[in-house]
Structures are given as C-alpha cells and as structure tokens.
Design a protein around this motif. Structure first.
Motif, mmCIF file in Angstrom:
data_model
loop_
_atom_site.group_PDB
_atom_site.id
_atom_site.type_symbol
_atom_site.label_atom_id
_atom_site.label_comp_id
_atom_site.label_asym_id
_atom_site.label_seq_id
_atom_site.Cartn_x
_atom_site.Cartn_y
_atom_site.Cartn_z
ATOM 1 N N TYR B 71 0.813 11.849 -5.300
ATOM 2 C CA TYR B 71 1.553 10.654 -4.866
ATOM 3 C C TYR B 71 0.622 9.724 -4.095
ATOM 4 N N ALA B 72 -0.195 10.301 -3.210
ATOM 5 C CA ALA B 72 -1.135 9.508 -2.418
ATOM 6 C C ALA B 72 -2.116 8.780 -3.324
ATOM 7 N N PHE B 73 -2.595 9.471 -4.357
ATOM 8 C CA PHE B 73 -3.546 8.868 -5.290
ATOM 9 C C PHE B 73 -2.903 7.683 -6.031
ATOM 10 N N LEU B 74 -1.691 7.917 -6.558
ATOM 11 C CA LEU B 74 -0.992 6.855 -7.297
ATOM 12 C C LEU B 74 -0.725 5.648 -6.395
ATOM 13 N N TRP B 75 -0.321 5.928 -5.157
ATOM 14 C CA TRP B 75 0.025 4.848 -4.238
ATOM 15 C C TRP B 75 -1.213 4.066 -3.812
ATOM 16 N N ASP B 76 -2.306 4.768 -3.610
ATOM 17 C CA ASP B 76 -3.548 4.073 -3.266
ATOM 18 C C ASP B 76 -3.958 3.120 -4.394
ATOM 19 N N GLN B 77 -3.802 3.591 -5.627
ATOM 20 C CA GLN B 77 -4.140 2.725 -6.768
ATOM 21 C C GLN B 77 -3.257 1.480 -6.793
ATOM 22 N N LYS B 78 -1.962 1.718 -6.573
ATOM 23 C CA LYS B 78 -0.999 0.614 -6.591
ATOM 24 C C LYS B 78 -1.308 -0.387 -5.472
ATOM 25 N N LEU B 79 -1.556 0.141 -4.256
ATOM 26 C CA LEU B 79 -1.831 -0.746 -3.120
ATOM 27 C C LEU B 79 -3.125 -1.525 -3.334
ATOM 28 N N LYS B 80 -4.133 -0.859 -3.899
ATOM 29 C CA LYS B 80 -5.396 -1.574 -4.151
ATOM 30 C C LYS B 80 -5.178 -2.684 -5.179
ATOM 31 N N ARG B 81 -4.402 -2.369 -6.227
ATOM 32 C CA ARG B 81 -4.117 -3.373 -7.257
ATOM 33 C C ARG B 81 -3.413 -4.592 -6.654
#
Lengths: 206, 206
Positions: B71-81
């Motif tokens: 979840y942390a990985f997916l969210w980091d990607q989303k936030l960076k995008r």
C-alpha cells in the motif's frame, strides 16, 4: 414490604452488574476495538458469569452499542462541563478541552485514543447500526462545540461571519486524526500541533 | 538451459502467487481491518492453498506488514505522480490529490477508506511492528506533500514564511479524519468540507 425491599435490592444489583459490564467494556473496547475484544475477557474482569451477560444483552453487538451509548453520555457531560463553563472565555474553553484530552492520552499511555473514532474506523464499513449510532455521537459533539463557537463570536473572539457549524465539523475531523497520530507516535506532539494550527489558522482570534 | 527456464518459470509463478495474495489482502484489509480479516477468505479469493501461504509469510502479521508495504509503495507512486506534476501549479496538485481521493471513495462505495488509517486505528495500541511501519508511511506522505508546499512557496502561492512540514503534517491528520467521516456518513461531503476549509484557512493563497 420485605418482599418489595428484596426486589429493589435485586434490581439494584442487576443494574450494578450491567453498569460494571459496560464500564469494563468501555475500557477494553477503547484499547482493542470491537472484533479483538473477547467477551470472555470482559466477563472475567467484571466477574460476571456468561449466563448473566445474556440477561442484559442479546449479543455482543448489542453490548457494543450500549458501550457506545455510555461513552456518548460521559463525553456529552464532559463537553458540557468544559464548553459551557461560564467562568472561562469561549475559545479558552476549547483550549481546556484539548488540555484535558492531552492529559487523558498520557494517563492511558496513548493506548486508548477515542472509542467512537476507533469503532467508526473499524465498523463503519461493516455494521450499519454502529455506523448510524456513531454519527449521532459526532453530531452531538458538533452541536456542543458549535454553540461554544457562537458564544466566541458574540464575545468578539471570532469574526462575526465565522461559520460555527462548519468550523466545529472540521475541528472534530482533525481532532480524530490528531488522536490517531498520537496513538501512532505515542506522543502528545500531534495533538499539540493540531492545537497550534487550529488556533493559528482556523479559530484565529479577531 | 531447460532446467534454468523451468526454475525461472517456477520463480515467476511463485512471485505471481505472492503478489496475488498481497493484492487481495490489500482489498480485504482496506474494508475489514486486520483482526476481522480471515486468512481463509484471502486464500479462497486468491485461489491459493493454505500450505503455499506459509511459503511466503511466516504468519498473518507478516502478511499484514507486506500488505502495508505494498500500500505504501502504491501510494508513494500516486503521490509522486500528482504532487510532482510539473504541468500543474503546486496548490492545484493538492486539489488534484483530493479529487482523486473523492473518486476513490465513490468507486468503493465509501467502504474502503485508508488502509493505513484503518490499521493505525486498530493496531497502534496493540502491535509495535505495525505501529512503527505505519509511522514510516505517514512520514513519507508528509515529506512528499511538504516538498509540494515548498514549491508553492517558491511559486508565490503560499506565504514565504509558511512552515511546509508542519502544514503537511496537519493536512494528513485532518485528511485521515475526513476519510473516517466520509466512511461514517457514506458521503463525499466531509472530504469536500475538509478541502474547503484547508484551502480557505490553511493553504490560503497569498
């Protein structure tokens, strides 16, 4: 007369047992949430046999709802005491509430948090009776804080056009988030951050 | 060479199974939390036998931590995008993030909320490994949002003396509270209230 007295004693004792179950349930549910709380632990700590439990509650959910009602009652009393305190200026009452919250977090070593916040998080998606009951609790908190903010407007502590109801709604949302972070960090710092920002930006004195 | 290929296929297949378990775990834990999620349901939905599960994870907690990491990985990607999007002004990126959150709430009928918020509420007082892992997740979100607010300062969208780190910290506290209320009310209104107040008072344009 003797019979009536004996009945009264039995009634009082039944009521004591129910109250004890709810009080201990409030403590345990505040720490563990609903699903992880075993009835056996509640019964053991309250020193009540399982059969008696079902005289008072139809099921565990019924017990949980009674715990929510008890928590709501206690919190309403606390909020009325603090947010309607005529000896203190309205915005200071909000400070007093936060200070008491900080003391509560420390007292229970950051393990308890907010019972309705915990149960909302855990059960909002799963159980409609809890979801609706907990909404009523927050509605009551919003009303009590909104009234205090109305007094702050009258006292010239907030701008006359401040929207008390919306600010109160936001306060409780952010408060729940702050309590969650305090549990996570085992520190009062998130609540202090919350307080500083709320008073600097949201409840900014005129 | 044939043996090597077979090993590679087995490895790929093992990795697929692990990924599938984590993906389905993410879905179920987002709705039900940790304690109420039965491994049997995860295994059935992933179509994986129980024995295989223990090839990948030592226990349910180990699995839960892997779900948090995913979840942390997916969210980091989303936030960076969203928060590093060079085509959009910094404060608009924050709006975009909130808008995507609103769409997510609607998509899952307000049942999912925020996995780390849910698990923080449920487990912060009970399990130190989850508590510490989830703190790291929030720290990463704070850093990413803080960087975006720094850009907003440079772009003249926020006052030059705004404390980006503290504002980011407050944003996520209040965000978690808003998501909780949205689950409770099954409505996007709390998140809209959050957005309006955050942009009116906290992230007020210069």
């Amino acid at each position: 007369m003797a019979t009536k007295s004996a009945t009264a004693v039995r009634r009082a004792s039944r009521s004591d047992t129910r109250d004890r179950l709810i009080q201990i349930g409030t403590e345990i549910l505040s720490e563990k949430g609903f699903d992880a709380t075993g009835l056996d632990e509640v019964l053991r700590r309250a020193n009540v046999p399982k059969g008696s439990f079902y005289h008072f509650f139809a099921c565990k959910a019924d017990f949980g709802l009674a715990v929510v009602d008890n928590y709501a009652f206690l919190w309403d009393q606390k909020l009325k005491r603090l947010l309607r305190n005529p000896k203190v200026a309205p915005l200071q009452r909000v400070h007093d509430y936060i200070d008491e919250g900080v003391r509560g977090l420390r007292k229970y070593s950051f393990r308890r948090g907010c019972l309705v916040g915990n149960l909302a998080q855990e059960l909002a998606g799963l159980d409609d009776s809890f979801r609706k009951r907990i909404q009523l609790v927050f509605a009551s908190w919003e009303r009590l804080l909104g009234e205090c903010l109305d007094e702050a407007k009258l006292a010239g502590e907030l701008p006359a056009d401040a929207d008390s109801a919306r600010l109160a709604n936001f306060f409780w949302m952010a408060w729940e988030g702050a309590i969650l972070q305090a549990k996570l960090e085992r520190s009062v710092k998130p609540v202090e951050q919350f307080r500083d920002i709320i008073f600097k930006f949201i409840l900014a004195r005129c």
